[in-house]
Design a protein around this motif. Structure first.
Motif, PDB file in Angstrom:
ATOM      1  N   HIS A  49       0.130  11.209  -1.077  1.00 16.86           N
ATOM      2  CA  HIS A  49       0.079  11.994  -2.380  1.00 16.86           C
ATOM      3  C   HIS A  49      -0.876  11.473  -3.392  1.00 16.86           C
ATOM      4  O   HIS A  49      -1.767  12.175  -4.207  1.00 16.86           O
ATOM      5  N   ILE A  50      -1.095  10.068  -3.426  1.00 17.11           N
ATOM      6  CA  ILE A  50      -2.129   9.222  -4.431  1.00 17.11           C
ATOM      7  C   ILE A  50      -3.408   9.734  -3.705  1.00 17.11           C
ATOM      8  O   ILE A  50      -4.423   9.922  -4.787  1.00 17.11           O
ATOM      9  N   SER A  51      -3.644   9.843  -2.509  1.00 14.21           N
ATOM     10  CA  SER A  51      -4.806   9.947  -1.907  1.00 14.21           C
ATOM     11  C   SER A  51      -5.654  11.321  -2.289  1.00 14.21           C
ATOM     12  O   SER A  51      -6.870  11.237  -2.400  1.00 14.21           O
ATOM     13  N   VAL A  52      -4.644  12.288  -2.555  1.00 14.61           N
ATOM     14  CA  VAL A  52      -5.313  13.456  -3.143  1.00 14.61           C
ATOM     15  C   VAL A  52      -6.241  13.446  -4.343  1.00 14.61           C
ATOM     16  O   VAL A  52      -7.095  14.226  -4.567  1.00 14.61           O
ATOM     17  N   TYR A  53      -5.585  12.635  -5.329  1.00 15.68           N
ATOM     18  CA  TYR A  53      -6.227  12.505  -6.686  1.00 15.68           C
ATOM     19  C   TYR A  53      -7.138  11.309  -6.668  1.00 15.68           C
ATOM     20  O   TYR A  53      -8.150  11.505  -7.216  1.00 15.68           O
ATOM     21  N   SER A  54      -6.975  10.266  -5.980  1.00 11.56           N
ATOM     22  CA  SER A  54      -7.734   9.097  -5.943  1.00 11.56           C
ATOM     23  C   SER A  54      -8.815   8.936  -4.882  1.00 11.56           C
ATOM     24  O   SER A  54      -9.667   7.822  -5.035  1.00 11.56           O
ATOM     25  N   GLY A  55      -8.450   9.429  -4.060  1.00 11.90           N
ATOM     26  CA  GLY A  55      -8.974   9.355  -2.811  1.00 11.90           C
ATOM     27  C   GLY A  55      -8.572   8.535  -1.816  1.00 11.90           C
ATOM     28  O   GLY A  55      -7.849   7.740  -1.898  1.00 11.90           O
ATOM     29  N   VAL A  56      -8.950   8.647  -0.287  1.00  8.85           N
ATOM     30  CA  VAL A  56      -8.290   8.152   0.819  1.00  8.85           C
ATOM     31  C   VAL A  56      -8.688   6.605   0.799  1.00  8.85           C
ATOM     32  O   VAL A  56      -7.840   5.720   0.984  1.00  8.85           O
ATOM     33  N   PRO A  57     -10.292   6.273   0.691  1.00  6.87           N
ATOM     34  CA  PRO A  57     -10.140   4.904   0.570  1.00  6.87           C
ATOM     35  C   PRO A  57      -9.648   4.007  -0.413  1.00  6.87           C
ATOM     36  O   PRO A  57      -9.071   2.992   0.111  1.00  6.87           O
ATOM     37  N   LYS A  58      -9.349   4.607  -1.478  1.00  9.07           N
ATOM     38  CA  LYS A  58      -8.613   3.711  -2.562  1.00  9.07           C
ATOM     39  C   LYS A  58      -6.925   3.571  -1.983  1.00  9.07           C
ATOM     40  O   LYS A  58      -6.396   2.591  -2.138  1.00  9.07           O
ATOM     41  N   SER A  59      -6.417   4.741  -1.231  1.00 12.76           N
ATOM     42  CA  SER A  59      -5.140   4.618  -0.549  1.00 12.76           C
ATOM     43  C   SER A  59      -5.042   3.700   0.164  1.00 12.76           C
ATOM     44  O   SER A  59      -3.991   2.829   0.560  1.00 12.76           O
ATOM     45  N   LEU A  60      -6.232   3.533   1.179  1.00 13.77           N
ATOM     46  CA  LEU A  60      -6.268   2.568   2.209  1.00 13.77           C
ATOM     47  C   LEU A  60      -6.247   1.283   1.639  1.00 13.77           C
ATOM     48  O   LEU A  60      -5.707   0.261   2.240  1.00 13.77           O
ATOM     49  N   MET A  61      -7.084   1.033   0.638  1.00 10.43           N
ATOM     50  CA  MET A  61      -7.100  -0.298  -0.053  1.00 10.43           C
ATOM     51  C   MET A  61      -5.483  -0.434  -0.244  1.00 10.43           C
ATOM     52  O   MET A  61      -5.258  -1.943  -0.274  1.00 10.43           O
ATOM     53  N   ALA A  62      -4.968   0.254  -1.193  1.00 11.13           N
ATOM     54  CA  ALA A  62      -3.532  -0.066  -1.548  1.00 11.13           C
ATOM     55  C   ALA A  62      -2.426  -0.235  -0.458  1.00 11.13           C
ATOM     56  O   ALA A  62      -1.728  -1.273  -0.249  1.00 11.13           O
TER      57      ALA A  62
END
Length: 100
Positions: A49-62
């Protein structure tokens, strides 16, 4: 997932830290969330859900940060791998499997 005000605050804080790409604070926030009773399942569930707003690469970092916080036995290995596969699929095909 039973959501209360504390969990909601934690999820908003984690979403903000993912978006601004602040790894040290994100790691501390995730560790505090786990110590306060938020499950690894709940943290992994919010990443698509976060990746929709911040982007998939940042969610992968998380997700990498969550992987580093997993206990020595790797009890959440399958959960983390599933979330990683969902995010990589979204990165490749541009869609998130929220129904899974």
């Amino acid at each position: 997932m039973s959501l209360n005000n504390t969990n909601l605050f934690v999820f908003v804080a984690i979403a903000a830290l993912v978006t601004v790409h602040d790894k040290p604070l994100l790691k501390r926030a995730c560790q505090h969330a786990l110590n306060d009773g938020v499950s690894m399942q709940e943290l992994c569930d919010i990443l698509p859900h976060i990746s929709v707003y911040s982007g998939v690469p940042k969610s992968l970092m998380a997700l990498e940060i969550l992987k580093s916080l997993d206990d020595i036995q790797g009890s959440n290995t399958l959960l983390i791998k599933r979330t990683e596969q969902q995010l990589k699929t979204a990165l490749t095909f541009g869609q998130l499997p929220f129904g899974i």
